[in-house]
Structure formats: structure tokens, C-alpha cells
Write a protein that holds these residues in place. Structure first.
Motif, PDB file in Angstrom:
ATOM      1  N   SER A  27      54.256  20.128  65.547  1.00 30.48           N
ATOM      2  CA  SER A  27      55.280  19.616  66.453  1.00 30.48           C
ATOM      3  C   SER A  27      56.480  20.552  66.364  1.00 30.48           C
ATOM      4  O   SER A  27      56.932  20.870  65.266  1.00 30.48           O
ATOM      5  N   VAL A  28      56.965  21.007  67.523  1.00 29.92           N
ATOM      6  CA  VAL A  28      57.985  22.056  67.554  1.00 29.92           C
ATOM      7  C   VAL A  28      59.273  21.513  68.166  1.00 29.92           C
ATOM      8  O   VAL A  28      59.259  20.943  69.268  1.00 29.92           O
ATOM      9  N   GLU A  29      60.376  21.686  67.454  1.00 30.06           N
ATOM     10  CA  GLU A  29      61.677  21.211  67.939  1.00 30.06           C
ATOM     11  C   GLU A  29      62.099  21.985  69.190  1.00 30.06           C
ATOM     12  O   GLU A  29      61.946  23.207  69.276  1.00 30.06           O
ATOM     13  N   ARG A  30      62.675  21.258  70.162  1.00 33.13           N
ATOM     14  CA  ARG A  30      63.219  21.901  71.365  1.00 33.13           C
ATOM     15  C   ARG A  30      64.732  21.757  71.399  1.00 33.13           C
ATOM     16  O   ARG A  30      65.292  20.749  70.951  1.00 33.13           O
ATOM     17  N   LEU A  31      65.376  22.762  71.971  1.00 31.61           N
ATOM     18  CA  LEU A  31      66.840  22.837  72.014  1.00 31.61           C
ATOM     19  C   LEU A  31      67.309  23.109  73.439  1.00 31.61           C
ATOM     20  O   LEU A  31      66.559  23.638  74.268  1.00 31.61           O
ATOM     21  N   LEU A  32      68.565  22.790  73.667  1.00 32.21           N
ATOM     22  CA  LEU A  32      69.238  23.170  74.905  1.00 32.21           C
ATOM     23  C   LEU A  32      70.173  24.333  74.574  1.00 32.21           C
ATOM     24  O   LEU A  32      70.972  24.235  73.632  1.00 32.21           O
ATOM     25  N   VAL A  33      70.060  25.449  75.310  1.00 35.34           N
ATOM     26  CA  VAL A  33      70.827  26.649  74.965  1.00 35.34           C
ATOM     27  C   VAL A  33      71.451  27.273  76.206  1.00 35.34           C
ATOM     28  O   VAL A  33      70.987  27.073  77.336  1.00 35.34           O
ATOM     29  N   ALA A  34      72.497  28.060  75.966  1.00 32.83           N
ATOM     30  CA  ALA A  34      73.131  28.849  77.022  1.00 32.83           C
ATOM     31  C   ALA A  34      73.890  29.994  76.371  1.00 32.83           C
ATOM     32  O   ALA A  34      74.210  29.951  75.173  1.00 32.83           O
ATOM     33  N   ALA A  35      74.205  31.011  77.149  1.00 28.26           N
ATOM     34  CA  ALA A  35      74.933  32.174  76.643  1.00 28.26           C
ATOM     35  C   ALA A  35      76.423  31.892  76.592  1.00 28.26           C
ATOM     36  O   ALA A  35      76.955  31.134  77.416  1.00 28.26           O
ATOM     37  N   PRO A  36      77.155  32.506  75.642  1.00 27.51           N
ATOM     38  CA  PRO A  36      78.607  32.332  75.585  1.00 27.51           C
ATOM     39  C   PRO A  36      79.301  32.674  76.899  1.00 27.51           C
ATOM     40  O   PRO A  36      80.266  31.989  77.288  1.00 27.51           O
ATOM     41  N   ALA A  37      78.834  33.706  77.596  1.00 30.25           N
ATOM     42  CA  ALA A  37      79.480  34.096  78.856  1.00 30.25           C
ATOM     43  C   ALA A  37      79.338  32.992  79.901  1.00 30.25           C
ATOM     44  O   ALA A  37      80.289  32.701  80.647  1.00 30.25           O
ATOM     45  N   TYR A  38      78.162  32.378  79.970  1.00 29.49           N
ATOM     46  CA  TYR A  38      77.973  31.277  80.915  1.00 29.49           C
ATOM     47  C   TYR A  38      78.875  30.108  80.559  1.00 29.49           C
ATOM     48  O   TYR A  38      79.518  29.498  81.435  1.00 29.49           O
ATOM     49  N   LEU A  39      78.958  29.781  79.275  1.00 31.48           N
ATOM     50  CA  LEU A  39      79.773  28.643  78.853  1.00 31.48           C
ATOM     51  C   LEU A  39      81.252  28.906  79.080  1.00 31.48           C
ATOM     52  O   LEU A  39      82.019  27.986  79.416  1.00 31.48           O
ATOM     53  N   ALA A  40      81.683  30.164  78.925  1.00 33.36           N
ATOM     54  CA  ALA A  40      83.089  30.497  79.183  1.00 33.36           C
ATOM     55  C   ALA A  40      83.427  30.301  80.657  1.00 33.36           C
ATOM     56  O   ALA A  40      84.546  29.888  80.998  1.00 33.36           O
TER      57      ALA A  40
END
Length: 298
Positions: free
Chosen positions: A162-175
Motif C-alpha cells: 500500500s503506497v501513500e499518496r500526496l498532494l503536491v505543487a511547485a513553489p512558483a505555482y504556490l507563490a
């Protein structure tokens, strides 16, 4: 008797691949030799087993009945030979199919110590994030990641991890766009969704025993996990990824984890067996090893 085993082996590979030339390449025979072997089998049995056209090969009713029994006999013969040799002398070929990124970062590293213990065993690996025709490709084991029920219900299967899933984004997108504070805010974000595997346009989160499902706006649909990560690190949106896939970019600061207090359904890793649940000794040994090892790569 050895000629009959060869007939059976050649017939099974032609029937599964749907191609005389492909079977010839895989068995290291010439195409005329394969044609002669099939013709000799049909003459001996007094019936047509395969219908041949210039482009394809298909089974007759008699051929379908023979194929089912021939597969079982060949599997039993291989198992008998392996039992006589002992598990410490695994040999022959195992054909593995797996997704590209998970295969590179988890499955192949997990195989290394196993292959070191069995120097006479060869593994042929096909890597693709697209669903393959496992029967035609002669695959012994397919590694699949997904959320929810398996769709290959006619095949044998075993859950490996069973593999953990995450929500991710790049710092530039978040800025530029800000970080979502809860899942409902994803509706106003650009999201990156992967075709197949566990890609969906509705993402499901668990927090304080409450489930929140969000229909996201998919600006990009991509057919590979590598492409999803490349798009996310380029600042093109918010993406779902497994931890093992994203961990290098997270450590390097190219990606940031979002909504860390929310839990996503994990991706389940399964081994799929196109030939059915009755496994040869070498297939069972590979799967047992992967089952014991892949938990370290979650």
C-alpha cells in the motif's frame, strides 16, 4: 515425446501472441519452422487449430480447448522440473510488466538482491504507464497501482503493498496562486491528472473521520507519472503523486506537500498473473520476494 512438448510450447506462444513471426522471435526459431511445427500438430490431431490470415492468427474452437489444457500441462511440467532442482536453482525467464516511475524507484531496486541469489534466472522487463495486452505480450507478472477494485477480474492477483499518496505543487505555482487551505479550494486551482492507473478527476480526502470528495479542474491530462511530476515541478498546477515518486523533488524543494493533515486513499500495489492463480515455483518466488520487499519503498 520431446517433439510434442515443443509443439505445445510453440502453439501456446503463437496463440497468445496472435503472430507466427512474434512467436518465432521469442522462441529463437525461424518463422518457417514455427509454421511447420503448427502444421505437424494439426496433421497429427486431424483438425485445424489456428486460422491464419496475412495479418493475424486466431483460434478455432478446437484450438481454444487445446490452449487451455496445454497451458496447464506446460505449467505443471515447469513446476515439476523446478521442484526436482530445488528453489535455490531457479532458472529460465520471468517476464515482468510495470509502470515506469514506480518500477524504476521501487520494483527494480527490490529485485536486485533476489537476482543476486538466483544467477540462472533472467528477467525481461517491460515498462509502460499504458495498459498492455498481457496475454499477447507473454507477461508472467504485471505490477499494477490503483485505487479501488482491480479491473482484470479474469486474471489471478495478489496484493503486494500500500503506497501513500500526496498532494503536491511547485513553489512558483504556490507563490502565484496561493496554497489551498482545505480540499474544497482545489476547485479554483489548475490540477494535473494522470490517465489510467489511479488518475481521476474527483479526488477524495479524509480528515477527522470525514470524507470530502472534490471534482477538480484538470488543466492537464497526462499518461505517465513522470509527466505528471514534470508538469508539477514546472509550476503548471497541483498534482497527486505517491510519496516514493515525489520524494526526491520534495527533498530538493522543487515540490511542496499540500494539505498535509488530510489523508488520501492509498494506491494499492498488486501483482497480476495473466495465466491465472496457479503459479510456477519461479513466479511464486519472485512474487513472495516482492511482497516482502516493497513495503520498504512506500
Amino acid at each position: 515425446m520431446s517433439d510434442r512438448w515443443q509443439e505445445m510450447t510453440v502453439f501456446v506462444r503463437v496463440a497468445e501472441s496472435g503472430s507466427l513471426s512474434r512467436a518465432a522471435r521469442e522462441l529463437n526459431l525461424s518463422q518457417p519452422s514455427v509454421s511447420r511445427i503448427i502444421a505437424a500438430l494439426e496433421a497429427r490431431l486431424g483438425t485445424t487449430m489456428l486460422l491464419r490470415t496475412t495479418r493475424s492468427v486466431s483460434l478455432t474452437d478446437a484450438g481454444a480447448l487445446y490452449l487451455d489444457r496445454a497451458r496447464r500441462l506446460l505449467a505443471e511440467m515447469a513446476e515439476a522440473e523446478q521442484a526436482a532442482r530445488g528453489l535455490d536453482s531457479l532458472h529460465g525467464v520471468v517476464r515482468l510488466a510495470m509502470p515506469v516511475l514506480y518500477g524504476s524507484r521501487a520494483v527494480i531496486p527490490a529485485l536486485a538482491p533476489f537476482l543476486a541469489r538466483h544467477p540462472d534466472l533472467r528477467v525481461e522487463i517491460t515498462m509502460s504507464d499504458e495498459r498492455q495486452n498481457l496475454i499477447a505480450d507473454g507477461v508472467d507478472i504485471a505490477i499494477r497501482l490503483g485505487v479501488g477494485a482491480l479491473d482484470d477480474s479474469s486474471f489471478g492477483a495478489r496484493r503486494l503493498a500500500s503506497v501513500e499518496r500526496l498532494l503536491v505543487a511547485a513553489p512558483a505555482y504556490l507563490a502565484a496562486r496561493g496554497a489551498p487551505k482545505d480540499p474544497t479550494e482545489l476547485a479554483r486551482h489548475d490540477c494535473i491528472v494522470q490517465h489510467g492507473l489511479f488518475g481521476r478527476a474527483s479526488w477524495r480526502f479524509m480528515h477527522d473521520q470525514k470524507v470530502t470528495a472534490v471534482d477538480v479542474t484538470a488543466r492537464l491530462w497526462i499518461n505517465s507519472a513522470s509527466g505528471v511530476l514534470a508538469a508539477a515541478t514546472a509550476g503548471l498546477g497541483v498534482a497527486l503523486a505517491t510519496r516514493i515518486m515525489a520524494q526526491e523533488d520534495l527533498r530538493a524543494g522543487r515540490l511542496e506537500q499540500l494539505l498535509g493533515t488530510y489523508r488520501l486513499d492509498p494506491a494499492e500495489v498488486h501483482a497480476i498473473f495473466p495465466a491465472g492463480p496457479k503459479l510456477s515455483a519461479k513466479i511464486r518466488s519472485v512474487v513472495d520476494h516482492l511482497s516482502a520487499s516493497l513495503g520498504a519503498f512506500t
